[in-house]
Design a protein around this motif. Structure first.
Motif, PDB file in Angstrom:
ATOM      1  N   GLY A  26      -8.089  19.937   4.127  1.00  0.00           N
ATOM      2  CA  GLY A  26      -7.630  21.105   4.868  1.00  0.00           C
ATOM      3  C   GLY A  26      -8.693  21.623   5.829  1.00  0.00           C
ATOM      4  N   LEU A  27      -9.950  21.651   5.376  1.00  0.00           N
ATOM      5  CA  LEU A  27     -11.035  22.100   6.252  1.00  0.00           C
ATOM      6  C   LEU A  27     -11.201  21.166   7.445  1.00  0.00           C
ATOM      7  CD1 LEU A  27     -13.832  23.161   3.728  1.00  0.00           C
ATOM      8  CD2 LEU A  27     -12.181  24.616   4.906  1.00  0.00           C
ATOM      9  N   TYR A  28     -11.155  19.867   7.196  1.00  0.00           N
ATOM     10  CA  TYR A  28     -11.328  18.910   8.291  1.00  0.00           C
ATOM     11  C   TYR A  28     -10.155  18.971   9.272  1.00  0.00           C
ATOM     12  CZ  TYR A  28     -15.277  16.822   5.807  1.00  0.00           C
ATOM     13  OH  TYR A  28     -16.488  16.615   5.186  1.00  0.00           O
ATOM     14  N   VAL A  29      -8.955  19.186   8.761  1.00  0.00           N
ATOM     15  CA  VAL A  29      -7.806  19.338   9.656  1.00  0.00           C
ATOM     16  C   VAL A  29      -7.985  20.564  10.541  1.00  0.00           C
ATOM     17  CG1 VAL A  29      -5.325  19.816   9.771  1.00  0.00           C
ATOM     18  CG2 VAL A  29      -6.177  18.121   8.165  1.00  0.00           C
ATOM     19  N   GLY A  30      -8.397  21.689   9.928  1.00  0.00           N
ATOM     20  CA  GLY A  30      -8.596  22.914  10.695  1.00  0.00           C
ATOM     21  C   GLY A  30      -9.651  22.764  11.770  1.00  0.00           C
ATOM     22  N   LEU A  99     -14.649  34.408  11.970  1.00  0.00           N
ATOM     23  CA  LEU A  99     -15.126  34.419  13.354  1.00  0.00           C
ATOM     24  C   LEU A  99     -14.286  33.505  14.243  1.00  0.00           C
ATOM     25  CD1 LEU A  99     -18.991  34.337  12.728  1.00  0.00           C
ATOM     26  CD2 LEU A  99     -17.596  36.291  13.467  1.00  0.00           C
ATOM     27  N   THR A 100     -13.853  32.378  13.692  1.00  0.00           N
ATOM     28  CA  THR A 100     -13.014  31.454  14.454  1.00  0.00           C
ATOM     29  C   THR A 100     -11.683  32.087  14.816  1.00  0.00           C
ATOM     30  OG1 THR A 100     -14.026  29.502  13.457  1.00  0.00           O
ATOM     31  CG2 THR A 100     -11.818  29.238  14.368  1.00  0.00           C
ATOM     32  N   VAL A 101     -11.055  32.748  13.860  1.00  0.00           N
ATOM     33  CA  VAL A 101      -9.758  33.377  14.111  1.00  0.00           C
ATOM     34  C   VAL A 101      -9.898  34.510  15.127  1.00  0.00           C
ATOM     35  CG1 VAL A 101      -7.917  34.739  13.050  1.00  0.00           C
ATOM     36  CG2 VAL A 101      -8.799  32.706  11.891  1.00  0.00           C
ATOM     37  N   LEU A 102     -10.953  35.311  15.007  1.00  0.00           N
ATOM     38  CA  LEU A 102     -11.180  36.371  15.988  1.00  0.00           C
ATOM     39  C   LEU A 102     -11.406  35.790  17.386  1.00  0.00           C
ATOM     40  CD1 LEU A 102     -13.509  38.783  13.955  1.00  0.00           C
ATOM     41  CD2 LEU A 102     -11.090  39.105  14.516  1.00  0.00           C
ATOM     42  N   GLY A 103     -12.145  34.672  17.456  1.00  0.00           N
ATOM     43  CA  GLY A 103     -12.375  34.030  18.735  1.00  0.00           C
ATOM     44  C   GLY A 103     -11.097  33.488  19.343  1.00  0.00           C
ATOM     45  N   LEU A 104     -10.247  32.882  18.538  1.00  0.00           N
ATOM     46  CA  LEU A 104      -8.984  32.362  19.047  1.00  0.00           C
ATOM     47  C   LEU A 104      -8.068  33.485  19.525  1.00  0.00           C
ATOM     48  CD1 LEU A 104      -8.214  29.481  16.522  1.00  0.00           C
ATOM     49  CD2 LEU A 104      -8.798  29.267  18.942  1.00  0.00           C
ATOM     50  N   ILE A 191      -4.906  27.443  11.030  1.00  0.00           N
ATOM     51  CA  ILE A 191      -6.272  27.301  10.528  1.00  0.00           C
ATOM     52  C   ILE A 191      -6.489  28.185   9.305  1.00  0.00           C
ATOM     53  CG2 ILE A 191      -8.696  27.790  11.081  1.00  0.00           C
ATOM     54  CD1 ILE A 191      -8.055  26.793  13.931  1.00  0.00           C
ATOM     55  N   VAL A 192      -5.976  29.409   9.324  1.00  0.00           N
ATOM     56  CA  VAL A 192      -6.086  30.302   8.165  1.00  0.00           C
ATOM     57  C   VAL A 192      -5.435  29.673   6.937  1.00  0.00           C
ATOM     58  CG1 VAL A 192      -5.353  32.514   7.208  1.00  0.00           C
ATOM     59  CG2 VAL A 192      -6.261  32.414   9.530  1.00  0.00           C
ATOM     60  N   ALA A 193      -4.229  29.127   7.115  1.00  0.00           N
ATOM     61  CA  ALA A 193      -3.522  28.509   5.992  1.00  0.00           C
ATOM     62  C   ALA A 193      -4.288  27.313   5.430  1.00  0.00           C
ATOM     63  CB  ALA A 193      -2.125  28.079   6.448  1.00  0.00           C
ATOM     64  N   LEU A 194      -4.930  26.554   6.308  1.00  0.00           N
ATOM     65  CA  LEU A 194      -5.665  25.371   5.871  1.00  0.00           C
ATOM     66  C   LEU A 194      -6.956  25.713   5.129  1.00  0.00           C
ATOM     67  CD1 LEU A 194      -5.115  23.257   9.092  1.00  0.00           C
ATOM     68  CD2 LEU A 194      -4.297  22.645   6.803  1.00  0.00           C
ATOM     69  N   LEU A 195      -7.515  26.895   5.392  1.00  0.00           N
ATOM     70  CA  LEU A 195      -8.739  27.321   4.720  1.00  0.00           C
ATOM     71  C   LEU A 195      -8.504  27.768   3.280  1.00  0.00           C
ATOM     72  CD1 LEU A 195     -10.589  29.440   7.456  1.00  0.00           C
ATOM     73  CD2 LEU A 195     -11.174  27.154   6.669  1.00  0.00           C
ATOM     74  N   LEU A 199     -11.064  28.061  -0.152  1.00  0.00           N
ATOM     75  CA  LEU A 199     -11.603  29.374  -0.504  1.00  0.00           C
ATOM     76  C   LEU A 199     -11.188  29.814  -1.899  1.00  0.00           C
ATOM     77  CD1 LEU A 199     -11.122  31.281   2.889  1.00  0.00           C
ATOM     78  CD2 LEU A 199     -13.188  30.169   1.999  1.00  0.00           C
ATOM     79  N   LEU A 200     -10.049  29.321  -2.395  1.00  0.00           N
ATOM     80  CA  LEU A 200      -9.554  29.708  -3.711  1.00  0.00           C
ATOM     81  C   LEU A 200     -10.079  28.808  -4.834  1.00  0.00           C
ATOM     82  CD1 LEU A 200      -5.820  30.520  -2.845  1.00  0.00           C
ATOM     83  CD2 LEU A 200      -7.676  32.139  -3.284  1.00  0.00           C
ATOM     84  N   SER A 201     -10.703  27.707  -4.481  1.00  0.00           N
ATOM     85  CA  SER A 201     -11.202  26.794  -5.518  1.00  0.00           C
ATOM     86  C   SER A 201     -12.521  27.305  -6.088  1.00  0.00           C
ATOM     87  CB  SER A 201     -11.394  25.386  -4.929  1.00  0.00           C
ATOM     88  OG  SER A 201     -12.331  25.423  -3.870  1.00  0.00           O
ATOM     89  N   PRO A 202     -12.819  26.989  -7.352  1.00  0.00           N
ATOM     90  CA  PRO A 202     -14.055  27.479  -7.976  1.00  0.00           C
ATOM     91  C   PRO A 202     -15.291  26.794  -7.391  1.00  0.00           C
ATOM     92  CG  PRO A 202     -12.914  25.969  -9.446  1.00  0.00           C
ATOM     93  CD  PRO A 202     -11.998  26.192  -8.290  1.00  0.00           C
ATOM     94  N   ALA A 203     -16.381  27.519  -7.311  1.00  0.00           N
ATOM     95  CA  ALA A 203     -17.632  26.975  -6.782  1.00  0.00           C
ATOM     96  C   ALA A 203     -18.358  26.189  -7.865  1.00  0.00           C
ATOM     97  CB  ALA A 203     -18.525  28.104  -6.270  1.00  0.00           C
ATOM     98  N   PRO A 204     -18.913  25.017  -7.535  1.00  0.00           N
ATOM     99  CA  PRO A 204     -19.691  24.260  -8.530  1.00  0.00           C
ATOM    100  C   PRO A 204     -20.985  24.982  -8.877  1.00  0.00           C
ATOM    101  CG  PRO A 204     -19.851  23.239  -6.358  1.00  0.00           C
ATOM    102  CD  PRO A 204     -18.832  24.324  -6.237  1.00  0.00           C
ATOM    103  N   ILE A 205     -21.386  24.884 -10.136  1.00  0.00           N
ATOM    104  CA  ILE A 205     -22.606  25.548 -10.619  1.00  0.00           C
ATOM    105  C   ILE A 205     -23.599  24.488 -11.057  1.00  0.00           C
ATOM    106  CG2 ILE A 205     -23.562  27.141 -12.322  1.00  0.00           C
ATOM    107  CD1 ILE A 205     -20.838  28.491 -12.452  1.00  0.00           C
TER     108      ILE A 205
END
Length: 412
Positions: A26-30, A99-104, A191-195, A199-205
């Motif tokens: 999703g990030l790479y598509v965005g 910042l990307t969404v505000l720029g667009l 782009i928001v939907a693809l992020l 953003l909802l996935s857990p961060a690795p520790i």
């Protein structure tokens, strides 16, 4: 209680290898939606409005942040990887996405008629997107086991072609039917939907302290990295320079924006994804070096045929569109799967964000220089000479690429 259990199941799915790959995809598509919009769709829009080719070449200044992001990559990577605890990849991506969404939103209001302000805002958006890319690439290497790296690479290349197809194809269709502002806002929404999955996935520790301090100096001290940088520069020259004026070429042979949008969108998506998957299989079977050589020879043949078509001026439009798609989507996908496989092998997992940034920064620098020069060559020498020069370079330099790939892989 059921909501807590559902959240736990959702988090577990997102932290699985499949969930990680899909979130990264999703990030790479965005990111690639932005690239398709800026480097493929925008030149076609500007050409339709009568802008000269040498001015259209200035679009490639948008890649400047991608070329320079190595300047701040070490700082981003050190912030992303604190001495202990969870990584901060999501915080970086969230801020850069905002910042990307505000720029667009600003781009939608400015419009293509105000060329210089539009260019400035797009460069600022590229700064945010390139910073997020540092975190994204580092996250891919550190969270995916070695046996899943191929899937991560497929998400990177496949996501790039899907996003590029949306940014260059669907975006042009929306511009033709609903206007510039609506098309740009629609891209921002996608782009928001693809992020969101990332953003909802857990961060690795990290299970312990991180003793390695990421640095550019450490990367450049490795001979393997230095050989990889030379390989990246040469390969990008041979694969990308010949296709950077493909959109304006199709405008000049008589296609309108909506037709180019359909070609880039549906045709580019289908061919790009198929060839990305084919490239992954070929890399596994033949090795990355041989696949890169195959792609260069195919690119030389396609560009040579385009040079002939541009010179004759009597080749059916459908044949020229087919050649353009084969060159800019199919062959590019095949070759860059192999090149990114080399990048995966070269990058140090302890500072993958920096290593990938360094290699991709070379890609961006060479692409920008070629894009600026491509507009001048096409404007003053014509499309036939432009494609012929690129074709000859691709074929003649194939042995050089083979030698560089061997050295980059075997360097200590």
């Amino acid at each position: 209680m059921s909501q807590v259990l559902a959240a736990g199941v959702w988090a577990k799915r997102l932290s699985s290898p499949l969930g990680i790959v899909l979130a990264l995809g999703g990030l790479y598509v965005g990111q690639s939606i932005l690239g398709g919009l800026a480097f493929i769709a925008l030149p076609s829009v500007l050409r339709e409005r009568g802008v000269a080719l040498d001015q259209i070449g200035l679009v490639h200044l948008i890649s400047l942040p991608w070329a320079l992001k190595i300047v701040w990559a070490a700082a981003v990577e050190r912030y992303r990887l604190p001495p202990a605890g969870a990584t901060r990849s999501r915080q970086i991506v969230a801020v850069c996405g905002l910042l990307t969404v505000l720029g667009l939103t600003a781009v939608s209001a400015i419009g293509p008629a105000h060329w210089l302000p539009l260019l400035a805002v797009l460069v600022a958006i590229a700064f945010a997107a390139s910073t997020a890319d540092i975190a994204c690439d580092g996250h891919a290497v550190e969270t995916l086991a070695l046996r899943h790296h191929g899937w991560g690479n497929a998400a990177q290349v496949g996501g790039a072609y899907l996003g590029s197809a949306i940014g260059s194809g669907l975006f042009l269709i929306l511009v033709a039917r609903f206007g510039w502002s609506s098309a740009v806002l629609a891209a921002a929404g996608m782009i928001v939907a693809l992020l969101l999955p990332f953003l909802l996935s857990p961060a690795p520790i990290s299970p312990g302290l991180r003793s390695h301090r990421p640095s550019l100096r450490f990367a450049l001290q490795r001979s393997q990295m230095r050989q990889g940088l030379i390989l990246a520069a040469v390969y990008v020259v041979l694969q990308k320079w010949g296709v950077s004026m493909m959109g304006p070429f199709l405008i000049d042979v008589g296609l309108d924006l909506e037709s180019i949008g359909l070609v880039n969108g549906f045709g580019g998506l289908a061919i790009g994804l198929v060839c990305a998957l084919l490239g992954g299989g070929l890399v596994r079977w033949m090795g990355a070096r041989r696949v890169m050589l195959l792609a260069l020879l195919l690119q030389g043949a396609a560009l040579g045929l385009l040079a002939l078509a541009a010179s004759l001026g009597t080749v059916p439009r459908g044949a020229m569109v087919g050649l353009a798609l084969a060159s800019s989507s199919g062959i590019m996908a095949l070759g860059f799967v192999a090149l990114y496989a080399q990048f995966m092998a070269i990058a140090d997992p302890r500072q993958a964000g920096i290593d990938f940034t360094l290699l991709q920064g070379m890609d961006a620098i060479v692409s920008m220089a070629g894009g600026l020069g491509a507009g001048w060559v096409a404007q003053h020498l014509g499309f036939a000479s432009y494609f012929l020069i690129a074709a000859v370079l691709a074929v003649l330099a194939a042995p050089v690429v083979a030698w560089l790939a061997t050295r980059a892989t075997s360097a200590a």
